[in-house]
Design an enzyme around this catalytic site. Structure first.
Site, PDB file in Angstrom:
ATOM      1  N   HIS A 188      -9.272   2.989  -2.595  1.00  0.00           N
ATOM      2  CA  HIS A 188      -7.889   2.628  -2.286  1.00  0.00           C
ATOM      3  C   HIS A 188      -7.305   1.740  -3.391  1.00  0.00           C
ATOM      4  O   HIS A 188      -7.262   0.520  -3.252  1.00  0.00           O
ATOM      5  CB  HIS A 188      -7.879   1.914  -0.941  1.00  0.00           C
ATOM      6  CG  HIS A 188      -6.523   1.562  -0.407  1.00  0.00           C
ATOM      7  ND1 HIS A 188      -5.348   2.073  -0.900  1.00  0.00           N
ATOM      8  CD2 HIS A 188      -6.171   0.726   0.614  1.00  0.00           C
ATOM      9  CE1 HIS A 188      -4.333   1.574  -0.218  1.00  0.00           C
ATOM     10  NE2 HIS A 188      -4.811   0.745   0.699  1.00  0.00           N
ATOM     11  N   CYS A 214       0.809  -1.223   0.000  1.00  0.00           N
ATOM     12  CA  CYS A 214       0.000   0.000   0.000  1.00  0.00           C
ATOM     13  C   CYS A 214       0.843   1.274   0.000  1.00  0.00           C
ATOM     14  O   CYS A 214       0.313   2.355  -0.244  1.00  0.00           O
ATOM     15  CB  CYS A 214      -0.940   0.020   1.196  1.00  0.00           C
ATOM     16  SG  CYS A 214      -2.195  -1.277   1.152  1.00  0.00           S
TER      17      CYS A 214
END
Length: 396
Positions: free
Chosen positions: A340, A89
């Site tokens: 995301h 991430c």
């Protein structure tokens, strides 16, 4: 102080709309998400000096060096190479950090850095058979840690972090509602227009919606009966890409445009059982390297994978996004509202920081930070330069 000509400076940032997996960008492969952004960035730069390299983060793409494929698809020419990095991430932010280091080290003067993720087209993966006659075993993600170490799924880790750090369900719901409300308000006033590159007919983010804490309070736990994290306080699985132009101060001055100098960057490791806390030591290290206090940072963009994770990080850093620091922490919402796209999210943070820093009356310093599966954190500190009232590109 005379500016250092090799100081890395972000001078432009763009992104695609972020859309929910399976919707508007479902048929667009990851390189085709990144290519229009790279092309639009390159068009904002002079042909001399040329782009030295393209660095893109990506987590679950098809392989084959997404950055190189995207660079070619963008029409940058065969002479422009590409490097794909995977810090999960934090990949998009790591790409920016790497590009800044290359500029500071004198390896080149112009880099396009960011990330891209197409959850919709990510290939299915499987462990190969270990003996004749056995079938391959499909898995949903690669391990973040080897056997003998904690390796929780991210939702489970967020639940555990909420319990450990005392982040209540009520605060998580309030933060998620805040993220959506701020993203909707930013979109309504046109805050995202200048940074968006339409792709495959998508022209706007599709996830932000009107949510209230009382509605969120009705969501059941998403990752276990005793948990507090819900679908409403978790980021969405998304498609999207973002990138920035990182150039030397010499090039920025020649362009005559304002920018955001990369004053410091850091990565850190933490217990794999609590990956959400990774930004805390990374932020502290970056600030210490720059000799800048957190109180002097006007905007802090934290990757919003989960409300619990953001609140645990901000609590540890002494920030209150639901109170006194509401205008400093993710002021236009974040991944809870926008979505995301894993490999791109860190670059989206930098795009958002750049817009805030270069706005009239913008703050001097901005900070971006991401938590990383497996127990890591990435942080990058930016300083406005070359704008009215900004720093001159010299020391921090």
């Amino acid at each position: 102080m005379t500016p250092d000509p090799r100081t890395p400076v972000v001078v432009a940032g763009l992104r695609t709309p972020i859309t929910t997996a399976g919707r508007a960008l479902a048929g667009t492969p990851v390189h085709a998400l990144a290519a229009p952004v790279l092309r639009a960035l390159a068009d904002r730069l002079p042909p001399d000096p040329p782009v030295d390299d393209v660095v893109l983060g990506n987590c679950r793409g098809p392989g084959g060096n997404t950055a190189r494929v995207a660079a070619l698809a963008a029409g940058l020419g065969a002479a422009v190479p590409g490097l794909t990095v995977d810090r999960q991430c934090g990949s998009g932010l790591e790409a920016v950090r790497l590009a800044a280091g290359l500029v500071a080290g004198g390896a080149g003067q112009v880099y396009l850095a960011g990330g891209a993720e197409s959850a919709s087209t990510a290939p299915h993966r499987a462990w190969p058979p270990t003996a004749p006659g056995e079938e391959a075993v499909r898995y949903t993600r690669a391990p973040f840690a080897p056997p003998g170490h904690p390796d929780p799924d991210m939702g489970e880790a967020a639940d555990a972090l909420a319990r450990r750090c005392g982040v209540s369900r009520e605060r998580q719901d309030a933060y998620a509602a805040r993220s959506h409300a701020r993203a909707l308000a930013a979109a309504a006033r046109g805050a995202f227009v200048a940074e968006l590159v339409p792709v495959a007919g998508a022209t706007a983010d599709d996830r932000p919606r009107r949510l209230h804490a009382r509605r969120l309070a009705r969501f059941p736990p998403a990752f276990g009966a005793g948990g507090s994290v819900t679908a409403g306080t978790s980021s969405g699985v998304s498609d999207g890409a973002a990138a920035v132009a990182v150039v030397s101060e010499r090039v920025r001055a020649r362009l005559g445009v304002p920018g955001a100098a990369v004053r410091a960057a850091a990565v850190a490791g933490v217990d794999p059982a609590t990956p959400g806390l990774g930004p805390v030591p990374a932020v502290r290290a970056a600030l210490e390297r720059a000799g800048v206090a957190l109180d002097d940072v006007g905007v802090v963009e934290v990757g919003e994978a989960f409300a619990a994770q953001v609140l645990a990080v901000t609590d540890a850093l002494g920030l209150d996004p639901l109170g006194a620091d509401a205008e400093r922490v993710c002021p236009d919402g974040g991944a809870l509202a926008l979505g995301h796209p894993w490999g791109a999210t860190g670059a989206v943070l930098v795009v958002r920081l750049l817009a805030r820093l270069l706005a009239p009356g913008g703050p001097r310093y901005g900070l971006a930070a991401c938590a990383v599966g497996g127990g890591q954190g990435v942080a990058v500190l930016l300083e406005r330069v070359g704008a009215d009232g900004g720093a001159d590109g010299g020391g921090g």
